[in-house]
Design an enzyme around this catalytic site. Structure first.
Site, short mmCIF file in Angstrom:
data_model
loop_
_atom_site.label_atom_id
_atom_site.label_comp_id
_atom_site.label_asym_id
_atom_site.label_seq_id
_atom_site.Cartn_x
_atom_site.Cartn_y
_atom_site.Cartn_z
N THR A 1 1.55 7.01 0.66
CA THR A 1 0.76 5.96 0.02
C THR A 1 1.21 5.69 -1.41
O THR A 1 1.83 6.56 -2.04
CB THR A 1 -0.73 6.38 -0.01
OG1 THR A 1 -1.53 5.28 -0.45
CG2 THR A 1 -0.97 7.53 -0.98
N THR B 1 -2.72 2.84 2.78
CA THR B 1 -1.99 4.08 3.03
C THR B 1 -1.46 3.96 4.44
O THR B 1 -1.95 3.15 5.22
CB THR B 1 -2.98 5.27 2.98
OG1 THR B 1 -3.56 5.33 1.70
CG2 THR B 1 -2.34 6.60 3.31
N SER C 1 0.81 -1.22 0.00
CA SER C 1 0.00 0.00 0.00
C SER C 1 0.84 1.26 0.00
O SER C 1 0.30 2.36 -0.10
CB SER C 1 -0.91 0.00 1.23
OG SER C 1 -0.18 0.23 2.41
N GLY D 1 -4.59 11.11 -4.94
CA GLY D 1 -5.60 10.85 -3.91
C GLY D 1 -5.59 11.95 -2.87
O GLY D 1 -5.14 13.08 -3.12
N ASP D 2 -6.07 11.61 -1.68
CA ASP D 2 -6.11 12.60 -0.59
C ASP D 2 -4.77 12.75 0.12
O ASP D 2 -4.49 13.80 0.72
CB ASP D 2 -7.19 12.23 0.44
CG ASP D 2 -6.98 10.82 1.01
OD1 ASP D 2 -6.36 9.98 0.33
OD2 ASP D 2 -7.43 10.57 2.14
N ARG E 1 -3.43 10.18 -11.37
CA ARG E 1 -4.43 10.41 -10.31
C ARG E 1 -3.75 10.76 -8.98
O ARG E 1 -2.82 10.09 -8.54
CB ARG E 1 -5.28 9.15 -10.15
CG ARG E 1 -6.31 9.20 -9.01
CD ARG E 1 -5.85 8.46 -7.78
NE ARG E 1 -6.91 8.32 -6.78
CZ ARG E 1 -6.70 7.91 -5.54
NH1 ARG E 1 -5.49 7.60 -5.13
NH2 ARG E 1 -7.68 7.80 -4.68
N GLY F 1 -9.56 8.02 -1.26
CA GLY F 1 -9.17 9.43 -1.16
C GLY F 1 -10.17 10.40 -1.76
O GLY F 1 -10.36 11.50 -1.24
N THR G 1 -7.03 7.10 6.02
CA THR G 1 -6.77 6.07 5.02
C THR G 1 -8.14 5.68 4.46
O THR G 1 -9.14 5.74 5.17
CB THR G 1 -6.09 4.82 5.62
OG1 THR G 1 -6.93 4.28 6.65
CG2 THR G 1 -4.74 5.16 6.21
N GLY G 2 -8.17 5.29 3.20
CA GLY G 2 -9.45 4.94 2.59
C GLY G 2 -9.54 5.59 1.22
O GLY G 2 -8.54 6.13 0.71
N1 GLY Z 1 -6.16 7.32 0.71
C1 GLY Z 1 -5.26 6.95 -0.29
C2 GLY Z 1 -5.73 7.22 -1.66
O1 GLY Z 1 -6.91 7.23 -1.91
O2 GLY Z 1 -4.89 7.42 -2.51
#
Ligand code: GLY
Length: 353
Positions: A219, A201, A90, A231-232, A229, A255, A252-253
């Site tokens: 992550t 993450t 991850s 993420g968050d 892309r 994003g 985590t999750g």
């Molecule tokens: N939380 C990690 C992502 O969505 O990239």
């Protein structure tokens, strides 16, 4: 230089004129949930909190904080353990690649005492994006570098380049690709190998005995994501956030869902209003569900995605929350490193099938 007497006289005058806050009693102070400045005698309970995959890292970070190391340096050392572990798919080395089979990493960090921030996105070939994020913070006037520019910066800063795609992650990617379509030229693999992490993450947050707070998130992002892309995790306020007056939080999750509510920031803001880290995290999850587009919810309004938030207050209180029952988070304080159960919004039995 003002002597003490001048200072007190000037303070009294400024206070009378309304420029300085009047002094308040301990009871008033406790009741004031909007306060941001803690009293001089304030001592925090040192604490490190992270996603469950940071269980070894929280111990390392806590020990380093105990020996006087800066909180951000300590937690970055903690997440480096996971970034450099080729078996964690991850994060960092061994992270699952994008749809083209290329590992692109995201990370961000915030340093409470100096109120600085750094981040990198879509970084290729460098196993420790958390350290590159900190280098952006330490050595540039920017807060976020992405793609080829981020890689070039890292190389200039002396980071080692390497192939981050392990054989295991390459095989998982090939399996995913072969199953995309029955009509393409890839033959389907008939084995059914479970791939554990699809948007894993690591987020880690810490507070020192002096009440200084920091946060970091790193992550490889959503597995098989579109090239480019973000993420968050590299977004300050979403993947993590620190306000040294209040505390820190990260996620985590999936994003995309977190970015829309600025989950790290919102959780810290709820703590500023007086909620505990756990209450604040649950309230952020509720907001996330409310802000979810219809395709991300089932017909009963339950999310088709997962999310966890981890938070620590300036006073050392901590919490971990999850959209669904069953998740854990890692914490280390004077009771040692351990996994604890996340508070949750929905029971596992309510998860959309
Ligand atoms: N939380 C990690 C992502 O969505 O990239």
């Amino acid at each position: 230089m003002l002597n003490r007497r001048d200072f007190l006289e000037r303070s009294a005058l400024l206070s009378a004129l309304g420029f300085l806050p009047r002094s308040i009693s301990a009871e008033e102070y406790e009741a004031d949930v909007t306060r941001t400045v803690l009293p001089a005698h304030f001592r925090a309970r040192p604490c490190v909190v992270s996603s469950a995959n940071g269980i070894k890292g929280v111990q390392l970070a806590y020990d380093r904080i105990g020996s006087g190391e800066d909180a951000l340096d300590a937690i970055i050392a903690g997440v480096n353990l996971v970034e450099l572990d080729p078996t964690d798919q991850s994060v960092g080395l061994g992270g699952l690649p994008n749809e083209d089979g290329v590992v692109q990493l995201d990370a961000s960090c915030m340093h409470g005492p100096t109120r600085r921030a750094g981040a990198v996105g879509c970084l290729e070939d460098i196993a420790t994006p958390s350290l590159v994020a900190k280098a952006v913070m330490d050595y540039t006037t920017h807060v976020l570098l992405v793609g080829e520019g981020a890689r070039k910066f890292a190389v200039a800063m002396g980071f080692k380049t390497q192939n981050l795609l392990t054989e295991k992650s390459r095989q998982d990617w090939q399996r995913w690709k072969s199953r995309l379509s029955k009509t393409d030229n890839w033959l389907d693999h008939d084995d059914d190998v479970k791939i554990n992490w699809t948007h894993g993450t690591i987020n880690m947050n810490a507070v020192t005995a002096a009440g200084d707070v920091s946060s970091v998130t790193t992550t490889s992002g959503l597995a098989w994501k579109l090239n480019g892309r973000l993420g968050d995790s590299p977004i300050h306020g979403a993947g993590q956030y620190t306000d040294n007056d209040v505390g820190a939080a990260g996620a985590t999750g999936l994003g995309e869902m977190n970015i829309k509510v600025c989950g790290g920031f919102l959780t810290v803001e709820f703590m500023r209003q007086g909620l505990t880290p756990e209450q604040a995290g649950l309230k952020t999850l509720e907001r996330m569900v409310r802000q979810s587009e219809a395709r991300m919810l089932d017909d009963k309004g339950r999310p088709r995605y997962d999310m966890q938030l981890y938070a620590v207050g300036k006073d050392g209180r901590y919490g971990g929350v999850s959209m669904y029952e069953g998740a854990s988070f890692a914490v280390c304080d004077d009771k040692g490193a351990r996994l604890e159960r996340c508070a949750f919004l929905f029971k596992n039995s309510e998860r959309p099938r």
